[in-house]
Write a protein that holds these residues in place. Structure first.
Motif, PDB file in Angstrom:
ATOM      1  N   TYR A 143       0.800  -1.222   0.000  1.00 16.90           N
ATOM      2  CA  TYR A 143       0.000   0.000   0.000  1.00 16.90           C
ATOM      3  C   TYR A 143       0.834   1.274   0.000  1.00 16.90           C
ATOM      4  N   ALA A 159       0.048   3.896  -2.727  1.00 12.37           N
ATOM      5  CA  ALA A 159      -1.239   4.555  -2.502  1.00 12.37           C
ATOM      6  C   ALA A 159      -1.139   5.547  -1.349  1.00 12.37           C
ATOM      7  N   ALA A 167       0.644   8.679  -2.410  1.00 12.80           N
ATOM      8  CA  ALA A 167      -0.131   9.515  -3.327  1.00 12.80           C
ATOM      9  C   ALA A 167      -1.178  10.375  -2.614  1.00 12.80           C
ATOM     10  N   LEU A 168      -1.451  10.089  -1.350  1.00 10.31           N
ATOM     11  CA  LEU A 168      -2.440  10.881  -0.616  1.00 10.31           C
ATOM     12  C   LEU A 168      -1.937  12.303  -0.420  1.00 10.31           C
TER      13      LEU A 168
END
Length: 64
Positions: free
Chosen positions: A16, A19, A22-23
């Motif tokens: 993860y 992901a 990328a937040l």
């Protein structure tokens, strides 16, 4: 934390990571505390029984 309920799973962190990276940032990080500011914070926390922001524990080595 109960390690039986939440076993260490390095793979999930690695899966993860893209992901999570990328937040968008929610809040900017504050500047680091100086030694005097840290000492002052720790002294206040040791005196404040009813509104502790930090807890101090002595950790023992994990049983192997």
């Amino acid at each position: 934390m109960d390690e039986r309920a939440y076993p260490e799973d390095i793979g999930s962190t690695l899966r993860y990571q893209p992901a999570l990276a990328a937040l968008p940032e929610r809040h900017p990080l504050p500047p680091p505390l100086g030694v005097e500011e840290l000492d002052e914070f720790l002294a206040r926390e040791r005196q404040a029984d009813d509104r502790r922001l930090a807890r101090f524990e002595t950790l023992s080595p994990a049983a192997g």
